[in-house]
Design a protein around this motif. Structure first.
Motif, mmCIF file in Angstrom:
data_model
loop_
_atom_site.group_PDB
_atom_site.id
_atom_site.type_symbol
_atom_site.label_atom_id
_atom_site.label_comp_id
_atom_site.label_asym_id
_atom_site.label_seq_id
_atom_site.Cartn_x
_atom_site.Cartn_y
_atom_site.Cartn_z
ATOM 1 N N GLU A 187 44.516 37.731 56.446
ATOM 2 C CA GLU A 187 44.970 38.494 55.300
ATOM 3 C C GLU A 187 43.822 39.324 54.725
ATOM 4 O OE1 GLU A 187 44.986 35.242 55.534
ATOM 5 O OE2 GLU A 187 47.013 34.443 55.269
ATOM 6 N N PRO A 188 44.050 40.603 54.469
ATOM 7 C CA PRO A 188 42.985 41.405 53.847
ATOM 8 C C PRO A 188 42.636 40.862 52.465
ATOM 9 C CG PRO A 188 44.697 42.806 54.775
ATOM 10 C CD PRO A 188 45.230 41.412 54.800
ATOM 11 N N VAL A 189 41.350 40.777 52.196
ATOM 12 C CA VAL A 189 40.875 40.249 50.921
ATOM 13 C C VAL A 189 40.471 41.413 50.016
ATOM 14 C CG1 VAL A 189 39.086 38.858 49.807
ATOM 15 C CG2 VAL A 189 40.114 38.094 51.953
ATOM 16 N N PRO A 190 40.926 41.426 48.761
ATOM 17 C CA PRO A 190 40.573 42.530 47.857
ATOM 18 C C PRO A 190 39.060 42.651 47.660
ATOM 19 C CG PRO A 190 42.271 41.120 46.905
ATOM 20 C CD PRO A 190 41.770 40.412 48.102
ATOM 21 N N ALA A 191 38.631 43.874 47.441
ATOM 22 C CA ALA A 191 37.222 44.104 47.115
ATOM 23 C C ALA A 191 36.933 43.731 45.674
ATOM 24 C CB ALA A 191 36.857 45.564 47.362
ATOM 25 N N SER A 192 37.954 43.868 44.811
ATOM 26 C CA SER A 192 37.754 43.567 43.395
ATOM 27 C C SER A 192 39.104 43.331 42.742
ATOM 28 C CB SER A 192 37.022 44.721 42.683
ATOM 29 O OG SER A 192 37.794 45.910 42.739
ATOM 30 N N GLY A 193 39.065 42.868 41.508
ATOM 31 C CA GLY A 193 40.254 42.750 40.682
ATOM 32 C C GLY A 193 40.140 43.710 39.517
ATOM 33 N N LEU A 194 41.265 44.310 39.122
ATOM 34 C CA LEU A 194 41.269 45.288 38.041
ATOM 35 C C LEU A 194 42.019 44.738 36.841
ATOM 36 C CD1 LEU A 194 42.123 48.560 40.021
ATOM 37 C CD2 LEU A 194 39.876 47.474 39.683
ATOM 38 N N PHE A 195 41.416 44.832 35.680
ATOM 39 C CA PHE A 195 42.048 44.493 34.398
ATOM 40 C C PHE A 195 42.303 45.801 33.680
ATOM 41 C CE2 PHE A 195 42.363 43.470 29.997
ATOM 42 C CZ PHE A 195 42.763 42.146 29.883
ATOM 43 N N ASN A 196 43.576 46.136 33.501
ATOM 44 C CA ASN A 196 43.947 47.434 32.916
ATOM 45 C C ASN A 196 43.247 48.586 33.618
ATOM 46 O OD1 ASN A 196 45.837 46.466 31.136
ATOM 47 N ND2 ASN A 196 44.488 46.497 29.347
ATOM 48 N N GLY A 197 43.155 48.456 34.941
ATOM 49 C CA GLY A 197 42.679 49.569 35.747
ATOM 50 C C GLY A 197 41.192 49.667 35.953
ATOM 51 N N VAL A 198 40.421 48.690 35.480
ATOM 52 C CA VAL A 198 38.977 48.719 35.723
ATOM 53 C C VAL A 198 38.497 47.346 36.172
ATOM 54 C CG1 VAL A 198 38.511 50.604 34.115
ATOM 55 C CG2 VAL A 198 38.444 48.252 33.297
ATOM 56 N N GLY A 199 37.423 47.342 36.978
ATOM 57 C CA GLY A 199 36.862 46.090 37.462
ATOM 58 C C GLY A 199 35.498 46.317 38.082
ATOM 59 N N ARG A 200 34.989 45.273 38.694
ATOM 60 C CA ARG A 200 33.683 45.337 39.346
ATOM 61 C C ARG A 200 33.745 44.605 40.683
ATOM 62 N NH1 ARG A 200 29.429 44.002 34.345
ATOM 63 N NH2 ARG A 200 30.206 45.649 32.926
ATOM 64 N N TYR A 201 32.878 45.017 41.602
ATOM 65 C CA TYR A 201 32.769 44.326 42.885
ATOM 66 C C TYR A 201 31.302 43.992 43.136
ATOM 67 C CZ TYR A 201 31.190 48.783 44.940
ATOM 68 O OH TYR A 201 30.496 49.932 45.240
ATOM 69 N N ASN A 202 31.064 43.019 44.003
ATOM 70 C CA ASN A 202 29.699 42.602 44.297
ATOM 71 C C ASN A 202 28.881 43.775 44.828
ATOM 72 O OD1 ASN A 202 30.072 40.003 43.495
ATOM 73 N ND2 ASN A 202 30.139 39.116 45.542
ATOM 74 N N GLY A 203 27.760 44.028 44.194
ATOM 75 C CA GLY A 203 26.889 45.119 44.604
ATOM 76 C C GLY A 203 27.260 46.453 44.006
ATOM 77 N N GLY A 204 28.348 46.503 43.242
ATOM 78 C CA GLY A 204 28.792 47.760 42.654
ATOM 79 C C GLY A 204 28.205 47.993 41.278
ATOM 80 N N PRO A 205 28.508 49.134 40.673
ATOM 81 C CA PRO A 205 27.972 49.470 39.350
ATOM 82 C C PRO A 205 28.636 48.657 38.252
ATOM 83 C CG PRO A 205 29.506 51.156 40.067
ATOM 84 C CD PRO A 205 29.335 50.222 41.237
ATOM 85 N N ALA A 206 27.975 48.594 37.117
ATOM 86 C CA ALA A 206 28.479 47.839 35.963
ATOM 87 C C ALA A 206 29.472 48.698 35.194
ATOM 88 C CB ALA A 206 27.331 47.394 35.077
#
Length: 303
Positions: A187-206
Motif C-alpha cells: 500500500e502506498p504510504v502518505p508523505a504527510s498528513g494535512l490539517f485543513n490543507g497544511v502539513g509537514r513531512y520529514n526533511g521538509g520546510p516548517a
C-alpha cells in the motif's frame, strides 16, 4: 509516527448565516501546482485547494455545475463527483460513481448535479469517484444546516471556521501509486498528513500550522472530516474534553471523550467548550496507516 497539529487561539468571532432555497454552485475542477506541506507538485483541485466548502440548509435543492478543465497527463483527466454520505432518493443519476451512475465528465465538458437534500442534515464531503483520482486532491466539504436543530443549544459557534479536514497527502500522482501497488502489493504510504490543507513531512520546510481561533467562554461545534484515501487519525485537544454529538450525518446523544479515532471518509461533530485559561492549545491528530507495508521505513506517518 508523525502527527498533524494546529493551535487554538483566543480571538473575536463572526456570525455565519445561510438561507434556505435553491443553492447554485460553480465547481471548476482544474489542475494546479500546490505545496501544502512544502513539496511542490501538480494536483487536482475542486474549486480551491484543499477543496471548496459547500453550504446548504435542510430542504434545499443543490445545483452544482462541475466544469472539467483537467489537462495533466500524469493524472486522470475525466472526472465525476460523489457526494459522500448523502442518500440520493430518486436521484441516483446524481450520485457520481463513474461507469455506475454516470459517464465521466470529459475534459472540456461540464455536468450539473441537481438533487434535493430533503431532510438530511449534518456533515458531509465530496470527492472524485473515478479510480484513485481524489487522492490527487479532488475533494471538498459539504455541510447541511438545520435552523431548528434540536441540539443547537449545545453550542455558540458553528460556521466555516469550525470545519476541520484531515487528509493524507502523497508526493507522487495517484496513477503511479496504483501501478506500484499492483506491481508489488504494498500500500502506498502518505508523505504527510494535512490539517485543513497544511502539513509537514520529514526533511521538509516548517510550514506554518493551521490555527483555529476561539473566544474564551464560547462553545464551538467542530466538524471533523477525514477526507483521506487511506489514513486514520486520533483527534484530541490539549487540556480539553469535548462532547461527540454527530456521527456521519446522524445526531447522537452527547458523549464526553478526550479523544477519538476517525477513519477515512468518517465525520464527527464535537462541541468544545473554550473554558480553559486563554493560551494556545495544540490540536493533535497523529496519523495511523493500518496494515502499511515496509515502505513505512522511509515515511514519517506510520506505526
Amino acid at each position: 509516527m508523525g502527527s498533524n497539529f494546529a493551535t487554538i487561539a483566543l480571538l473575536p468571532f463572526f456570525i455565519f448565516q445561510v438561507f434556505a432555497g435553491d443553492v447554485f454552485v460553480d465547481l471548476p475542477v482544474t489542475n494546479a501546482i500546490v505545496a501544502p506541506d512544502g513539496f511542490s507538485r501538480s494536483a487536482i483541485q475542486a474549486g480551491t485547494f484543499p477543496g471548496a466548502h459547500i453550504v446548504a440548509m435542510k430542504g434545499d435543492t443543490l445545483h452544482i455545475n462541475v466544469t472539467n478543465t483537467l489537462s495533466d497527463p500524469t493524472m486522470r483527466r475525466s472526472t465525476s463527483i460523489h457526494w459522500h454520505g448523502l442518500f440520493q432518493d430518486r436521484t441516483a443519476s446524481e450520485d457520481g460513481p463513474a461507469f455506475v451512475n454516470q459517464c465521466p465528465i470529459a475534459p472540456g465538458s461540464f455536468y450539473q448535479y441537481n438533487f434535493p437534500v430533503g431532510n438530511q442534515t449534518g456533515t458531509y464531503w465530496f470527492h472524485s469517484h473515478l479510480s484513485t483520482q481524489y487522492a490527487d486532491g479532488e475533494r471538498g466539504t459539504l455541510v447541511i444546516y438545520d435552523p431548528d436543530d434540536p441540539q443547537k443549544n449545545l453550542w455558540d459557534v458553528d460556521d466555516a471556521s469550525t470545519v476541520i479536514t484531515l487528509a493524507d497527502w502523497y508526493h507522487t500522482p495517484a496513477e503511479q501509486l496504483m501501478a506500484q501497488f499492483k506491481a508489488d502489493g504494498h500500500e502506498p504510504v502518505p508523505a504527510s498528513g494535512l490539517f485543513n490543507g497544511v502539513g509537514r513531512y520529514n526533511g521538509g520546510p516548517a510550514i506554518p500550522w493551521s490555527v483555529i481561533n476561539v473566544v474564551a467562554g464560547k462553545r464551538y461545534r467542530l466538524r471533523i472530516i477525514n477526507i483521506s484515501a487511506f489514513a486514520a487519525y486520533t483527534f484530541s485537544v490539549d487540556g480539553h474534553v469535548f462532547d461527540v454529538i454527530e456521527t456521519d450525518g446522524i445526531a447522537t446523544v452527547p458523549l464526553t471523550v478526550s479523544s477519538f479515532v476517525i477513519h477515512a471518509a468518517q465525520r464527527y461533530s464535537v462541541v468544545l467548550n473554550a473554558n480553559q485559561a486563554p493560551q494556545n492549545y495544540w490540536i493533535r491528530t497523529p496519523m495511523t496507516v493500518a496494515g502499511s507495508s515496509s515502505l513505512c521505513a522511509n515515511a514519517s506517518v506510520c506505526l
